[in-house]
Structures are given as C-alpha cells and as structure tokens.
Design a protein around this motif. Structure first.
Motif, mmCIF file in Angstrom:
data_model
loop_
_atom_site.group_PDB
_atom_site.id
_atom_site.type_symbol
_atom_site.label_atom_id
_atom_site.label_comp_id
_atom_site.label_asym_id
_atom_site.label_seq_id
_atom_site.Cartn_x
_atom_site.Cartn_y
_atom_site.Cartn_z
ATOM 1 N N LEU A 1 -3.436 2.545 3.868
ATOM 2 C CA LEU A 1 -4.424 1.683 4.514
ATOM 3 C C LEU A 1 -4.260 1.789 6.021
ATOM 4 N N SER B 1 0.828 -1.208 0.000
ATOM 5 C CA SER B 1 0.000 0.000 0.000
ATOM 6 C C SER B 1 0.862 1.258 0.000
ATOM 7 N N THR C 1 -6.017 -3.053 6.859
ATOM 8 C CA THR C 1 -4.991 -4.026 6.495
ATOM 9 C C THR C 1 -5.306 -5.390 7.099
#
Length: 738
Positions: free
Chosen positions: A289, A282, A294
């Motif tokens: 995130l 990410s 996550t």
C-alpha cells in the motif's frame, strides 16, 4: 457524510460539491456502487450512535459502582474526574467527584489495580458552551461518543479488582510506570510522563510555558512520531531476539495495540496506530500500500470508530500533517518544515487564536533535537533512575536547561493574537497552502503565496478593526464581568473579571490554582483579536468580581486599573495585583473624577472605603443608542445615596446590583432611573438563591425586561452607531438545563 451529519452547513455544501464532481469525473461504476454501499453502512452506524446521543440517561440522587483505572484519573486538590463505563446506561460517562479525605485520595491515587468505585451524585446531560468561543465540553466529548456527565457528591467506597483482563493489566503497568516517574526529578518526570505514557500533571502548563507559547504541544501529544520511535525500538529488539517475517509482524501488531492503551488511547493517537497497523499488515499479506492509500484507509476506519473524529483539533492536525508529510516527502527538511507549519497554521488559529512568530524557527531547531537528544535522554533517565542517582540528576539538569531555554524563548516578544478566522477562510487557506505544496515548482503557482499572504492580512484587519461595537455580559457563574468595546476597537474596557469564591478548604483540597477567565472571558477576547485592554474597572474587592484579575494581568496587556477611592489602601487587594506590569497604572476614583479615555462616567463612590459592597463603583455610559448603568454590588442605601448626588440619573439598561439579591434594586431606585432592560449575572444553582424573587417582582412591576446568565448564558449587545440588538448564547430551555 460525517460533515453532512454533524458539520457546518457551508462546509457541507462545499464538500458535497467536490465529492460529487470527483465521482462524476472518475466515470467508474464500481467506485460509485462501492461508495454507495459504504455510505449506507456508515449512515446506519452513525444513525445508531446519534440515537443514543439524543436520548441521554438522566437520574438524580443515584449511587453507582463503576470500574475505574487509577492511571486515567485526573486529580487536582480534593477534586478529580475520569471516564468510565456506566452500569446504569452502559455508555461511557465522564465522572466528576470529590475525595472524602486525604487518606481516601492517597489510597485511590496510590493504587495500581483497577478499582470498583462507588459514588453518589446525579447523572445528567452536559451543558453546552455558555460563552462565545468558549471550549465546548459537551461537543468535545460528544465527538468521542460521551453524552452524559456524573456530578458526584462524594466517593463512598473503592476496592481493587482481583481478576484482571489483558486491558486491565496494561492499565496496571501504566499506573506503575506513572508512580515510578513520581520518584524522578521534576523535569525528567514531566518529560517521561508526557512523552512515554501521555500523562500530563496538573502543573504541566506552568512548568512548560514555552512549549505552550511556541506551539510545541504536538510533541507532548503522543502521535505518529512517538509511534515511530516505539516501533523502531521494538523492531530492533525483535531482530536481536531472532524474530522475522510474519511472526515479527504479529508481535508488532499486538504490541502496537498494547501501546495504544498504555499511551492513553487519545483520538489523535488512534490515527498513528491505525496507520502503522495497516502498513505492517499490508507487508505481512504481501499487498503493498502506498502511504496515501494507507492514510486514506486509516481515515475510513477512524470514521467508522469515531464518526465525529475530524471535529477534534488533535485529529485535524494529525491527519493534516500526515497528509502534508506524504506530499512533502521529497523536499528538503527546511522547505518541508516551513510548508507543514503553514499547513497547520489555519487550524491552530481557528482553535487557539494566536501564534508566536518564533514558532517556525523553534520547530526547525527543536524537532530534530527531540529525536536525536531529548528522547534518548528521557529513556536513559528512566533506565538509570533506580541505579544511579547522580547520573539521573545530571540528565534532569540537561532537560531542565533545555526546558528553561524554551520558556525564555516563549516569553520573548512575538506572540500575535490573530483572532478566530471564519471557517470559509480557514478552508481557503488550507486549500491554497496545499496547492503550494503539490505544485511548488510550477510557474503558474508563483502568485499563490501572495494570495495566501493577502488572505491572512485582510483577515487580520477584518478581525482587529470591526465595524461594530459591543457591550457583553460574560457568563462566569456566580460573579460579574462585562466587556465594553467600541467600533474599530478604539476603546476596550472591562468591568470586573469574575472569580471563584472558595469556602473553608483544607490545604490538601486546594490543588493547583486555576482561573476560569483563561478559558472564558480571556479566551473570548483573544478570539476577537484583543490582546490589550485599555482599562479594567474593578467595582470592589470581592473575589467573585476581581478574583480572576491576576489572570488578566499575566496573560494580557492592561493599560490601567480603575478602582474605588480608598481600595488602594487595602493590603489584601493590592497583594492580588502585585504581579502587574510596570506599565499598568492604578487609579483610585470617586464620583468627582473624570478618567481620560474612559468611555464611562463615575457616579459612586463619593468617599474613601476599603472596597466593600457599599463602596462599589457605579459606572454609566452610552453605547449603541442606549444608556447603560453598572452598579457592582452596591446596596439599597448606596443606590439611594447615588440618586441623592445625581438626581437626574436615568438609564435604558441596568446591571442589577449584587446579582439580583434583595439587598439591592430598591423599588424607588428602579422607579426613578426607569430602565427598560435589566442584566443579571448569577451562577446556576448558587447557594445564595440569586436572583431573589423580590428583586424579580420589583423588575416585573416596573415593566423591565430581564436578561439572566442562568437562562441565556453570555449576552452580547452588538451595535453600529445608534442601533443594535441583543444576542444570547443559549435559548431559555438550554439555560435551564441543570
């Protein structure tokens, strides 16, 4: 959907209700459509896996050559097991095998390269657990998409592969690392293998008893903490080499995949690796995130890979604690540790049944110590192991003292055998604990801790003071072991312990001594909240009746041992019980003795002996409206002698003598005592062909119903006052699985 397809019915209803309410309350058509699409895809994947699992590949007397990684072989004496991909079915299979010789064992276990191993044996579906609350090997491996077991007669040949893939080379590096660790001092070796490569030697729990008692096994189960340390070291190394940006992230992702393979690739580790990989990815693509997002995406990915992953204790703890860490991230270390321990406690009790009162305090002290001292010491010991023997011995001494301190603390009083709480209670405690975490500052939540405390208290009382009693025949293979527990646990009596008979083994074949009672009968006793046995009656000296007695004497409190008259003069038996506590008394009895508090009458022996078959204790009692008779391995002559001394002896239920051998169960004896039900405890496919057909014919002619562990597994007679019912663990078809 995972729980709907594989889980407990009550849990299915609860989760489906919560999930439906959540979707309705969101009032978002996009989320509803996306959920339906993902559900259909997931359902198709699960259906395909379920179809494969329901059609196990079975074949007898087959030869098979498979690729085996030496670092994945677990060996104990002359036996070993490993997981490999079958060439017959194309699926992962767990293989059990025997080394032909010590030279073959050294060749295989000393190899670093993957091996092409040829085995002879039979492929078959795994047996389910045959005792209540026994570790269910079939379910455990089924959750990991492993449906068959190969029972090997011998390893015919093995040769190393010459052409290696990237995965093969990672396993080769792991194998070389493990062999390098073998040259290190004992404690450093154990810590290095457990913390770096995720390998546990067969004597791990003997050396690390404190870690087990104090609930610190999560430290040695490679997970998030270990991944964090690995990535921290890697990040510093890459920074020093001038790596940055996407190149640095790419290298970390590749190394993370390699680390997953190198550390054993356990389902619990998969969560930590996926979560770390998502976080790195990410950042690389510029889509931030949150930690919660996550974790959520990681769970979705994990369930696509292993749809039944959350039924494994390690995975439950991994996700539960990861969620707890996110929710408590702004709390003090003390409060965070307390709440995380409370969050894991219901899961631990559901699977392990006991908890040490010092666990919380030890976790508070040990966790930061591991990061700041133990990990650096282990890594330092690995680095200096080949260049400075005095320094590595110093490091090992430090680790030894630390480990010794844990063992001493673990041996202190404070282990609470709680028992197995009901699933609905576990979920209630998890929910209430999470409410405490999320709303820790709210005034309305001040009653929640008290509700949690009361729930634990009432559950403890319910488990420890049951209204029912039981007479239970354990399925311990070829041997005998029976439990008699009266209502409210007023009296707990065990008749024999079972044990394994070993035939003509060479020293290298023996390996580490283990007792199956630890995972069968002792495990069951702990699951129903029993930590103390008032009396263990030993019928006679044979290993299949008392071979596991040392396990009971070391793992549980035992009030007294009741043995046949004269067996206390048998040096072989007395050596077997020499580790007993000073509070455990030994009482030698004949049919003229009455033992205070023992809910059984002694009918045999009547003269001193050495504890052989014809000296067996014969015990009788009345429970749940039925009279019971337990005859050990008493032979036919002994049966008739017992009738001669006790001519009015009758019984409703008889434990058939000598596992159904033709040497016992004299037709005249059976006719005179007039039983309605017979219990036979014998191993499946045993070498003695017990029970003998002649005995079965005798029982059939006398119109006696038979419960046999070979077909029914553990059989419990659960009673309240003067009525009860029999509960087999297996139905007849399951028990006949070979």
């Amino acid at each position: 959907m995972s729980v709907l397809l594989f889980g407990h019915p009550l849990l299915r209803i609860g989760l489906l209700t919560v999930f439906t309410i959540r979707l309705v309350m969101l009032k978002d058509p996009q989320i509803l459509v996306l959920t339906m699409i993902i559900g259909v895809v997931f359902g198709n994947i699960v259906a395909a896996n379920a179809h494969n699992g329901d059609t196990p590949y079975e074949r007898k007397d087959c030869h098979e050559t498979v690729k085996v990684y030496p670092d994945m072989i677990s060996a104990n004496g002359g036996n070993c097991h490993f997981i490999a991909k079958s060439g017959l079915s194309g699926r992962k299979v767990i293989y059990f095998a025997h080394f032909k010789s010590l030279a073959q064992k050294k060749l295989i276990m000393g190899s670093n390269r993957p091996l092409a191993m040829t085995l002879s044996g039979e492929m078959k579906a795994m047996m389910p657990a045959t005792n209540v609350n026994q570790f269910d090997m079939r379910a455990y491996y089924h959750h990991q998409k492993i449906y068959e077991a190969f029972s090997g007669k011998e390893i015919i040949a093995s040769r190393p592969y010459s052409q290696l893939t990237l995965t093969d080379r990672i396993h080769e590096i792991r194998s070389r690392f493990n062999h390098y660790c073998q040259a290190l001092p004992k404690t450093l070796r154990t810590y290095a293998l457990g913390l770096i490569s995720g390998t546990r030697q067969s004597d791990f729990f003997d050396q690390m008893s404190g870690v087990k008692q104090l609930g610190l096994l999560h430290i040695f189960s490679i997970s998030g903490m270990h991944v964090y340390y690995f990535l921290s070291i890697l990040d510093r190394a890459l920074t020093m080499l001038g790596f940055s940006g996407r190149l640095k992230g790419t290298v970390k992702l590749v190394c993370l995949g390699g680390y997953f393979i190198f550390s054993g690739g356990s389902p619990g580790l998969l969560r930590a690796v996926l979560m770390a990989g998502l976080a790195i990815s990410s950042r690389m693509v510029g889509i931030p995130l949150s930690q919660l997002a996550t974790l959520s995406l990681t769970l979705i990915m994990n369930l696509f890979i292993l749809p039944e992953a959350l039924f494994l204790m390690g995975v439950q703890l991994s996700y539960g604690l990861a969620l707890g860490l996110i929710a408590t991230s702004k709390m003090t270390y003390f409060r965070q540790t307390v709440l995380l321990n409370l969050l894991s406690l219901p899961i631990l009790l559901f699977h392990l049944y006991q908890w040490h009162l010092l666990s919380l305090a030890v976790n508070l002290l040990v966790l930061p110590l591991f990061g700041r001292l133990i990990f650096p010491l282990v890594i330092g010991g690995l680095l200096v192991g080949v260049v400075s023997r005095p320094l590595v011995l110093l490091i090992d001494a430090c680790l030894h003292e630390f480990n010794h301190l844990l063992n001493v603390v673990g041996a202190l009083p404070g282990m609470v055998t709680f028992g197995k709480p009901a699933l609905v209670v576990v979920w209630a405690l998890l929910f209430l604990t999470f409410i405490m975490i999320v709303h820790h500052g709210g005034r309305r939540m001040c009653l929640v801790p008290w509700v949690v405390l009361v729930t634990y208290g009432l559950t403890f009382i319910w488990i420890h003071f049951p209204l029912t009693g039981e007479v239970t025949m354990f399925d311990i293979g070829q041997g005998d072991s029976f439990l008699i527990r009266t209502p409210l646990n007023r009296s707990v009596t065990l008749i024999d312990t079972g044990g394994k008979v070993v035939f003509d083994q060479q020293p290298w074949q023996r390996g580490i001594k283990t007792y199956q009672a630890s995972r069968l009968s002792i495990n069951y006793l702990k699951s129903i909240g029993i930590a103390k046995i008032d009396t263990i009656c030993v019928s006679h000296q044979d290993a299949d009746h008392c071979g596991d007695l040392p396990a009971f004497l070391t793992e549980m409190q035992v009030g007294r041992l009741v043995i046949p008259l004269g067996m206390d003069k048998n040096p072989s038996f007395m050596k077997r019980i020499e580790m007993r506590a000073k509070t455990t008394s030994v009482i030698s009895v004949s049919d003229r003795n009455v033992v205070s508090g023992l809910p059984l009458t002694i009918y045999h022996p009547y003269e001193p002996g050495r504890g052989e078959n014809h000296d067996s204790e014969v015990l009788g009692g009345r429970f749940g409206g039925l009279s019971w008779l337990f005859t050990g391995d008493l032979d036919r002559q002994g049966e008739m002698d017992t009738l001669g001394r006790h001519p009015g002896l009758k019984t409703d239920v008889i434990k058939v003598g000598h596992h159904g051998s033709r040497t016992a169960s004299d037709p005249q004896f059976i006719s005179q005592i007039h039983p309605k039900i017979a219990l036979i405890s014998a191993g499946r496919n045993n070498r003695y062909n017990h029970p003998n057909q002649e005995t079965l014919v005798t029982l059939k002619k006398a119109h006696v119903a038979v419960w046999n562990t070979q077909d029914s597994g553990m059989v419990r007679y659960m009673y309240r006052q003067n009525s009860g019912h029999f509960e087999p663990v297996l139905d007849r078809n399951e028990g006949k699985m070979q």
